[in-house]
Design an enzyme around this catalytic site. Structure first.
Site, PDB file in Angstrom:
ATOM      1  N   VAL A   1      33.664   9.538  44.810  1.00 29.71           N
ATOM      2  CA  VAL A   1      34.648   8.566  44.351  1.00 29.71           C
ATOM      3  C   VAL A   1      36.065   9.154  44.383  1.00 29.71           C
ATOM      4  O   VAL A   1      37.018   8.505  43.979  1.00 29.71           O
ATOM      5  CB  VAL A   1      34.309   8.067  42.919  1.00 29.71           C
ATOM      6  CG1 VAL A   1      32.935   7.408  42.901  1.00 29.71           C
ATOM      7  CG2 VAL A   1      34.386   9.189  41.883  1.00 29.71           C
TER       8      VAL A   1
ATOM      9  N   HIS B   1      29.795   4.445  45.957  1.00 31.97           N
ATOM     10  CA  HIS B   1      29.845   4.454  44.490  1.00 31.97           C
ATOM     11  C   HIS B   1      31.232   4.114  43.944  1.00 31.97           C
ATOM     12  O   HIS B   1      31.496   4.334  42.767  1.00 31.97           O
ATOM     13  CB  HIS B   1      29.365   5.809  43.947  1.00 31.97           C
ATOM     14  CG  HIS B   1      27.912   6.064  44.186  1.00 31.97           C
ATOM     15  ND1 HIS B   1      27.334   7.303  44.087  1.00 31.97           N
ATOM     16  CD2 HIS B   1      26.905   5.213  44.527  1.00 31.97           C
ATOM     17  CE1 HIS B   1      26.038   7.213  44.364  1.00 31.97           C
ATOM     18  NE2 HIS B   1      25.753   5.957  44.648  1.00 31.97           N
TER      19      HIS B   1
ATOM     20  N   CYS C   1      39.050  -5.536  36.796  1.00 30.75           N
ATOM     21  CA  CYS C   1      39.148  -6.281  35.539  1.00 30.75           C
ATOM     22  C   CYS C   1      37.754  -6.721  35.090  1.00 30.75           C
ATOM     23  O   CYS C   1      36.996  -7.295  35.869  1.00 30.75           O
ATOM     24  CB  CYS C   1      40.059  -7.497  35.710  1.00 30.75           C
ATOM     25  SG  CYS C   1      40.179  -8.492  34.214  1.00 30.75           S
TER      26      CYS C   1
ATOM     27  N   CYS D   1      44.515  -5.923  32.430  1.00 30.01           N
ATOM     28  CA  CYS D   1      44.804  -6.678  33.657  1.00 30.01           C
ATOM     29  C   CYS D   1      46.136  -7.416  33.536  1.00 30.01           C
ATOM     30  O   CYS D   1      46.366  -8.123  32.550  1.00 30.01           O
ATOM     31  CB  CYS D   1      43.665  -7.677  33.879  1.00 30.01           C
ATOM     32  SG  CYS D   1      43.874  -8.761  35.291  1.00 30.01           S
TER      33      CYS D   1
ATOM     34  N   SER E   1      22.677  16.266  46.259  1.00 28.50           N
ATOM     35  CA  SER E   1      21.424  16.757  45.674  1.00 28.50           C
ATOM     36  C   SER E   1      20.254  15.819  45.995  1.00 28.50           C
ATOM     37  O   SER E   1      19.102  16.178  45.806  1.00 28.50           O
ATOM     38  CB  SER E   1      21.571  16.919  44.158  1.00 28.50           C
ATOM     39  OG  SER E   1      21.948  15.691  43.585  1.00 28.50           O
TER      40      SER E   1
ATOM     41  N   ALA F   1      29.848  23.530  53.066  1.00 27.47           N
ATOM     42  CA  ALA F   1      30.287  22.440  53.941  1.00 27.47           C
ATOM     43  C   ALA F   1      31.518  22.834  54.753  1.00 27.47           C
ATOM     44  O   ALA F   1      31.598  22.551  55.949  1.00 27.47           O
ATOM     45  CB  ALA F   1      30.566  21.189  53.108  1.00 27.47           C
TER      46      ALA F   1
HETATM   47  C1  BJW Z   1      27.288  22.150  48.405  1.00 27.96           C
HETATM   48  C2  BJW Z   1      28.420  22.884  48.121  1.00 27.96           C
HETATM   49  C3  BJW Z   1      29.157  23.291  49.226  1.00 27.96           C
HETATM   50  C4  BJW Z   1      27.577  22.425  46.256  1.00 27.96           C
HETATM   51  N1  BJW Z   1      28.745  22.949  50.452  1.00 27.96           N
HETATM   52  N2  BJW Z   1      26.888  21.847  49.635  1.00 27.96           N
HETATM   53  C5  BJW Z   1      13.919   6.034  38.713  1.00 27.96           C
HETATM   54  C6  BJW Z   1      13.573   6.182  40.058  1.00 27.96           C
HETATM   55  C7  BJW Z   1      14.426   5.755  41.073  1.00 27.96           C
HETATM   56  C8  BJW Z   1      15.640   5.190  40.771  1.00 27.96           C
HETATM   57  C9  BJW Z   1      15.986   5.049  39.453  1.00 27.96           C
HETATM   58  C10 BJW Z   1      15.142   5.466  38.442  1.00 27.96           C
HETATM   59  N3  BJW Z   1      15.754   5.200  37.251  1.00 27.96           N
HETATM   60  C11 BJW Z   1      16.969   4.651  37.503  1.00 27.96           C
HETATM   61  C12 BJW Z   1      17.123   4.563  38.828  1.00 27.96           C
HETATM   62  C13 BJW Z   1      18.299   4.053  39.550  1.00 27.96           C
HETATM   63  C14 BJW Z   1      19.446   5.031  39.488  1.00 27.96           C
HETATM   64  C15 BJW Z   1      18.973   6.419  39.939  1.00 27.96           C
HETATM   65  O1  BJW Z   1      18.911   6.724  41.103  1.00 27.96           O
HETATM   66  N4  BJW Z   1      18.705   7.306  39.008  1.00 27.96           N
HETATM   67  C16 BJW Z   1      18.188   8.646  39.364  1.00 27.96           C
HETATM   68  C17 BJW Z   1      19.050   9.709  38.701  1.00 27.96           C
HETATM   69  C18 BJW Z   1      16.736   8.705  39.024  1.00 27.96           C
HETATM   70  N5  BJW Z   1      20.409   4.491  40.429  1.00 27.96           N
HETATM   71  C19 BJW Z   1      21.243   3.562  40.056  1.00 27.96           C
HETATM   72  O2  BJW Z   1      21.298   3.147  38.890  1.00 27.96           O
HETATM   73  C20 BJW Z   1      22.105   2.976  41.143  1.00 27.96           C
HETATM   74  N6  BJW Z   1      21.997   1.569  41.072  1.00 27.96           N
HETATM   75  C21 BJW Z   1      20.863   0.950  41.402  1.00 27.96           C
HETATM   76  O3  BJW Z   1      19.915   1.558  41.863  1.00 27.96           O
HETATM   77  O4  BJW Z   1      20.847  -0.390  41.145  1.00 27.96           O
HETATM   78  C22 BJW Z   1      19.571  -1.046  41.138  1.00 27.96           C
HETATM   79  C23 BJW Z   1      18.747  -0.518  39.952  1.00 27.96           C
HETATM   80  C24 BJW Z   1      19.270  -0.542  38.684  1.00 27.96           C
HETATM   81  C25 BJW Z   1      18.542  -0.038  37.599  1.00 27.96           C
HETATM   82  C26 BJW Z   1      17.263   0.525  37.783  1.00 27.96           C
HETATM   83  C27 BJW Z   1      16.753   0.568  39.084  1.00 27.96           C
HETATM   84  C28 BJW Z   1      17.482   0.051  40.161  1.00 27.96           C
HETATM   85  C29 BJW Z   1      23.554   3.324  40.904  1.00 27.96           C
HETATM   86  C30 BJW Z   1      23.806   4.756  41.069  1.00 27.96           C
HETATM   87  C31 BJW Z   1      25.263   5.050  40.776  1.00 27.96           C
HETATM   88  C32 BJW Z   1      25.512   6.529  40.759  1.00 27.96           C
HETATM   89  N7  BJW Z   1      26.785   6.785  40.266  1.00 27.96           N
HETATM   90  C33 BJW Z   1      27.190   8.180  40.051  1.00 27.96           C
HETATM   91  C34 BJW Z   1      28.165   8.319  38.886  1.00 27.96           C
HETATM   92  C35 BJW Z   1      29.398   7.644  38.977  1.00 27.96           C
HETATM   93  C36 BJW Z   1      30.224   8.115  37.851  1.00 27.96           C
HETATM   94  C37 BJW Z   1      31.448   8.798  38.358  1.00 27.96           C
HETATM   95  O5  BJW Z   1      31.478   9.478  39.373  1.00 27.96           O
HETATM   96  O6  BJW Z   1      32.411   8.649  37.667  1.00 27.96           O
HETATM   97  O7  BJW Z   1      27.688   8.715  41.276  1.00 27.96           O
HETATM   98  S1  BJW Z   1      25.883   9.257  39.647  1.00 27.96           S
HETATM   99  C38 BJW Z   1      26.583  10.664  40.389  1.00 27.96           C
HETATM  100  O8  BJW Z   1      25.574  11.179  41.246  1.00 27.96           O
HETATM  101  C39 BJW Z   1      27.744  10.154  41.254  1.00 27.96           C
HETATM  102  C40 BJW Z   1      27.374  10.760  42.576  1.00 27.96           C
HETATM  103  O9  BJW Z   1      27.938  10.002  43.630  1.00 27.96           O
HETATM  104  C41 BJW Z   1      25.879  10.758  42.582  1.00 27.96           C
HETATM  105  C42 BJW Z   1      25.244  11.707  43.557  1.00 27.96           C
HETATM  106  O10 BJW Z   1      25.552  13.036  43.245  1.00 27.96           O
HETATM  107  P1  BJW Z   1      25.752  14.084  44.419  1.00 27.96           P
HETATM  108  O11 BJW Z   1      26.899  13.694  45.251  1.00 27.96           O
HETATM  109  O12 BJW Z   1      24.465  14.302  45.106  1.00 27.96           O
HETATM  110  O13 BJW Z   1      26.223  15.386  43.608  1.00 27.96           O
HETATM  111  P2  BJW Z   1      25.344  16.514  42.893  1.00 27.96           P
HETATM  112  O14 BJW Z   1      26.251  17.257  41.983  1.00 27.96           O
HETATM  113  O15 BJW Z   1      24.120  15.966  42.310  1.00 27.96           O
HETATM  114  O16 BJW Z   1      24.907  17.474  44.085  1.00 27.96           O
HETATM  115  C43 BJW Z   1      25.835  18.286  44.771  1.00 27.96           C
HETATM  116  C44 BJW Z   1      25.095  18.955  45.923  1.00 27.96           C
HETATM  117  O17 BJW Z   1      26.037  19.676  46.706  1.00 27.96           O
HETATM  118  C45 BJW Z   1      24.028  19.975  45.487  1.00 27.96           C
HETATM  119  O18 BJW Z   1      22.864  19.741  46.245  1.00 27.96           O
HETATM  120  C46 BJW Z   1      24.633  21.335  45.838  1.00 27.96           C
HETATM  121  O19 BJW Z   1      23.661  22.285  46.267  1.00 27.96           O
HETATM  122  C47 BJW Z   1      25.515  20.964  46.992  1.00 27.96           C
HETATM  123  N8  BJW Z   1      26.684  21.817  47.130  1.00 27.96           N
HETATM  124  N9  BJW Z   1      28.497  23.010  46.716  1.00 27.96           N
HETATM  125  C48 BJW Z   1      27.579  22.243  50.584  1.00 27.96           C
HETATM  126  N10 BJW Z   1      30.266  24.023  49.037  1.00 27.96           N
HETATM  127 ZN    ZN Z   2      41.839  -9.960  34.998  1.00 27.12          ZN
END
Ligand code: BJW
Ligand code: ZN
Length: 242
Positions: free
Chosen positions: A105, A121, A129, A149, A191, A233
């Site tokens: 983001v 995301h 709003c 807003c 991840s 990366a």
């Molecule tokens: C390097 C490095 C370098 C380091 N070089 N590499 C059970 C089963 C399945 C799904 C679900 C479940 N229970 C709930 C859910 C749904 C849920 C979900 O997936 N939860 C899981 C945690 C289980 N998903 C949702 O709710 C999504 N909506 C949805 O599915 O709607 C339908 C639905 C609703 C309800 C129930 C079921 C379905 C929405 C997901 C929104 C995610 N938003 C976030 C937060 C936003 C807040 C903010 O940013 O302000 O987005 S979560 C957070 O994680 C953020 C990221 O975009 C996202 C992914 O993280 P990312 O990018 O992978 O980062 P890291 O830190 O985890 O990993 C970094 C990696 O880099 C590591 O691997 C390091 O090794 C590597 N690394 N340095 C290369 N230099």
């Molecule tokens: Zn508004």
């Protein structure tokens, strides 16, 4: 297989590909100094996700949630794209069809100049709003808390997808198109635990793409992909252009 031969295998696939898709996560911005979510000094070791990144948390205490975002905006404002972001801009120029799907983001892909960008995301520099749904860009750092807003007076929230919220249907549709059309999918610095993005490797592979992961560590994706390349990366992504 060694990392060098993995890299060469991937480069050979890219050399004959016309359509390429990329999925990025926090790891690509880690090399710009933006904290990841789940790493050793990840954001969520000090803040509990369920306390902050949910619609329930915002409904309960919008000020606390906004303070967290204001702090992150201040931090991100001091960061710039790194060689991995820039390499993906160059890659977009090289292929007939290219899609960059990011979970980040922070806006660093756009700042680098990527155009075929899907911000799955949301974007920390946009607000929405809670009453009329109007989305606007807001780059104030620090920002006025709480923000309202200018159109209808409703409370503004970050234009970000929180846990339990649906992703924008047009972003899902464009991602699906990319995963089905690409010959190569690169998965960089995620991840692979947050859905639906965590399932993209399987979708692309089932559709016939060659899937490569680039990460510091192994992840749940590592067992699904064709090749895993370990490294930072900023070092490994530019290598793909050589
Ligand atoms: C390097 C490095 C370098 C380091 N070089 N590499 C059970 C089963 C399945 C799904 C679900 C479940 N229970 C709930 C859910 C749904 C849920 C979900 O997936 N939860 C899981 C945690 C289980 N998903 C949702 O709710 C999504 N909506 C949805 O599915 O709607 C339908 C639905 C609703 C309800 C129930 C079921 C379905 C929405 C997901 C929104 C995610 N938003 C976030 C937060 C936003 C807040 C903010 O940013 O302000 O987005 S979560 C957070 O994680 C953020 C990221 O975009 C996202 C992914 O993280 P990312 O990018 O992978 O980062 P890291 O830190 O985890 O990993 C970094 C990696 O880099 C590591 O691997 C390091 O090794 C590597 N690394 N340095 C290369 N230099
Ligand atoms: Zn508004």
């Amino acid at each position: 297989m060694s990392s060098t031969s993995n890299l060469n295998q991937l480069k050979a696939r890219l050399a004959s590909a016309r359509a390429v898709a990329v999925l990025t996560g926090a790891g690509i911005s880690a090399d710009s100094g933006v904290p990841t979510f789940r790493g050793a000094d990840g954001l969520w070791r000090t803040f509990r996700a369920e306390d902050l990144a949910t619609p329930e948390a915002f409904a309960r205490n919008p000020r606390v949630v906004w303070e967290w975002y204001d702090w992150r905006r201040g931090l991100i404002a001091t960061k710039s794209p790194n060689p991995a972001h820039h390499a993906l801009v160059e890659m977009e120029r090289r292929f007939d069809q290219f899609w960059l799907i990011t979970q980040n983001v922070d806006g660093l892909h756009a700042a680098a100049g990527s155009r075929q960008l899907i911000e799955l995301h949301g974007n920390i520099w946009k607000v929405r709003c809670t009453q009329c749904g109007q989305v606007s860009v807001n780059r104030e750092v620090p920002m006025t808390l709480l923000p309202y807003c200018s159109g209808c007076g409703g409370l503004l929230r970050p234009h970000i997808v929180w846990f339990g919220e649906s992703l924008a249907p047009h972003n899902i549709a464009r991602s699906e198109e990319a995963l089905h059309a690409c010959q190569v999918l690169l998965i960089i610095g995620t991840s692979g635990v947050v859905y639906p993005a965590a399932g993209f490797s399987s979708v692309a592979r089932a559709a016939g793409a060659f899937v490569a992961e680039m990460n510091l560590d192994s992840t749940p994706n590592s067992s699904v992909v064709d090749v895993s390349i370990q490294g930072r990366a900023k070092d490994v992504v530019p290598e793909l252009l050589t």
